[in-house]
Design a protein around this motif. Structure first.
Motif, short mmCIF file in Angstrom:
data_model
loop_
_atom_site.label_atom_id
_atom_site.label_comp_id
_atom_site.label_asym_id
_atom_site.label_seq_id
_atom_site.Cartn_x
_atom_site.Cartn_y
_atom_site.Cartn_z
N SER A 160 106.92 50.19 71.22
CA SER A 160 107.50 50.20 69.88
C SER A 160 106.41 50.54 68.87
N PHE A 161 106.82 51.07 67.72
CA PHE A 161 105.83 51.50 66.74
C PHE A 161 105.48 50.35 65.80
N ASP A 162 104.68 49.42 66.31
CA ASP A 162 104.13 48.40 65.44
C ASP A 162 102.60 48.48 65.44
N PHE A 163 102.09 49.66 65.78
CA PHE A 163 100.68 49.98 65.66
C PHE A 163 99.80 49.10 66.54
N ASP A 164 100.29 48.77 67.71
CA ASP A 164 99.46 48.03 68.64
C ASP A 164 99.51 48.65 70.03
N GLY A 165 99.59 49.99 70.08
CA GLY A 165 99.62 50.67 71.36
C GLY A 165 99.30 52.15 71.20
N TYR A 166 99.44 52.88 72.29
CA TYR A 166 99.17 54.32 72.31
C TYR A 166 100.46 55.05 72.67
N TYR A 167 100.70 56.20 72.02
CA TYR A 167 102.00 56.84 72.09
C TYR A 167 101.87 58.30 72.49
N ARG A 168 102.85 58.78 73.23
CA ARG A 168 102.92 60.19 73.60
C ARG A 168 103.38 61.03 72.40
N TYR A 169 103.09 62.31 72.45
CA TYR A 169 103.30 63.15 71.26
C TYR A 169 104.77 63.27 70.88
N ASP A 170 105.67 63.39 71.85
CA ASP A 170 107.09 63.51 71.51
C ASP A 170 107.58 62.24 70.82
N LYS A 171 107.08 61.08 71.23
CA LYS A 171 107.46 59.82 70.58
C LYS A 171 106.92 59.76 69.15
N ILE A 172 105.71 60.29 68.96
CA ILE A 172 105.14 60.34 67.62
C ILE A 172 106.00 61.21 66.70
N ILE A 173 106.42 62.36 67.20
CA ILE A 173 107.27 63.25 66.41
C ILE A 173 108.59 62.56 66.08
N ASP A 174 109.19 61.90 67.06
CA ASP A 174 110.45 61.19 66.82
C ASP A 174 110.27 60.12 65.74
N TYR A 175 109.18 59.40 65.81
CA TYR A 175 108.90 58.37 64.81
C TYR A 175 108.77 58.97 63.41
N MET A 176 108.04 60.08 63.33
CA MET A 176 107.84 60.74 62.03
C MET A 176 109.17 61.24 61.46
N LYS A 177 110.03 61.77 62.31
CA LYS A 177 111.35 62.23 61.85
C LYS A 177 112.19 61.06 61.35
N ALA A 178 112.10 59.92 62.03
CA ALA A 178 112.86 58.75 61.61
C ALA A 178 112.39 58.25 60.25
#
Length: 401
Positions: free
Chosen positions: A109-127
């Motif tokens: 989950s995006f609570d800034f306590d992990g490492y994320y793959r690029y597609d998940k980063i893009i999805d988060y930014m779109k949200a």
């Protein structure tokens, strides 16, 4: 030498995940005299990968990854330099195999306590963009500016007050793809800026969470310690792919801490700005040059806040201003970071870097924030990225004042 590197690259193409690193060792490099620092070049070779440069001035112990083919040569050079042999990691492949399980089981989950793959980063930014699409006082846009060689979008967040034409701050992360900690640090900036009105009203923020998406994905799927992009423009093409993006900018190009060999992790490219990732940053500079007030590159090589120059052993004409602002940043981050001119902080010159290029082309304040710990465990990510934010915030505050 080139033959040995070619053999390594052929192995890379046919091996499984991380298997190229079997037999690689990591040496601690503890320099005790200024003379040893001056002669650090004796340890450098296209086959040697410095995870962290040693600094005799600041007592920073360097780490150099050495393949078995170079081990005898490297140990002879250590002896010639008068540096004690200290092995930090006996087998890099085994080390990566042990640590990878931690990342695999990390919180997604995006609570800034992990490492994320690029597609998940893009999805988060779109949200995030969708959640503010009807806002009249917060402008959040996900902007695509070109694609990588493997077809991934090069993107950034633009955040600000739509009623104002403010000075611009650019935060760059993931230029070296193996430095994963810089990515959640940049995403954390997005979250902090949106929450704080004074930063929204005072600046337009350009935040690039991953400058080098192809290399970043490759560190997740193939080789964790990959340091380049995945282009095949060199004369060796697919045999030795990739260019070190932070050696590809047009400043003192291909001179220091760079390589002309496509098989080197420090390969500077066929020419300056040969890569879409460097052209991406150049285009941002061209678009916002009249308003660009602060540029920060997030990296992970030793616990420094550094200011230009990196390409020569001297400060820029902004030395006093850089030092004063950098001191505030160090204090805000807890005082356990070192502050210096880039080439002195890292104990070595480096050509073709983003912050030097931006400084050369009129950006008055350009800093590297280099996260202190080389391997940031998942449990510590939140603490580290919040500390990075404190440094960025105090820099921004100084302009608001």
């Amino acid at each position: 030498m080139l033959y040995i590197i070619l053999v390594l690259c052929i192995v890379l193409c046919v091996s499984g995940k991380h298997e190229e690193y079997k037999g690689y060792q990591v040496y601690n490099i503890h320099l005790k005299t200024a003379e040893q620092q001056k002669n650090l070049h004796l340890l450098k070779s296209d086959g040697i990968d410095f995870w962290k440069k040693p600094s005799q001035k600041y007592g920073v112990v360097g780490k150099a990854m050495v393949p078995s083919s170079h081990r005898t040569w490297f140990e002879d050079k250590l002896k010639e330099l008068g540096v004690e042999k200290q092995i930090a990691i006996n087998d890099v492949f085994e080390y990566l195999s042990e640590t990878e399980e931690e990342f695999r089981n990390a919180n997604t989950s995006f609570d800034f306590d992990g490492y994320y793959r690029y597609d998940k980063i893009i999805d988060y930014m779109k949200a995030i963009e969708r959640s503010y699409e009807n806002s009249t006082d917060i402008d959040v846009k996900l902007v695509e500016n070109g694609t990588t060689d493997e077809g991934r979008p090069l993107v950034y967040f633009k955040i600000g007050n739509p009623t104002r034409n403010n000075p611009v701050v650019i935060i760059e992360a993931g230029i070296n793809p193996r430095e994963w900690i810089t990515v959640p640090a940049a995403l954390n900036v997005v979250d902090k800026v949106i929450q704080q009105r004074r930063f929204l009203d005072g600046f337009d923020w350009i935040i690039i969470p991953v400058v080098n998406p192809d290399g970043y994905e490759y560190t997740h799927t193939n080789l964790r310690l990959w340091a380049k992009n995945r282009s095949v423009r060199s004369n060796l093409g697919t045999i030795c792919p990739g260019v070190n993006i932070n050696r590809n900018f047009d400043i003192d190009w291909q001179i220091s801490d760079s390589s002309t060999s496509p098989c080197s992790h420090l390969y500077a490219g066929t020419e300056a700005f040969s890569e879409p990732e460097t052209r991406f940053i150049r285009s941002l500079h061209m678009e916002y040059s009249g308003r660009l007030q602060l540029y920060i590159s997030l990296q992970n090589t030793g616990g420094f806040i550094a200011y230009p120059w990196q390409y020569e052993r001297a400060a820029s004409g902004m030395f006093r201003q850089h030092y004063l602002l950098g001191t505030k940043m160090v204090d805000a981050m807890g005082g356990d970071y070192n502050l210096d001119i880039g080439s002195l902080a890292f104990g070595d010159r480096a050509s073709g870097t983003s912050t030097d290029y931006l400084t050369l082309n009129g950006v008055l304040y350009a800093f590297n924030i280099d996260v202190q710990d080389q391997d940031v465990h998942v449990d510590d990510v939140k603490t580290v990225v919040d500390k990075v934010w404190r440094g960025i915030a105090v820099a921004a505050e100084s302009f608001l004042e």
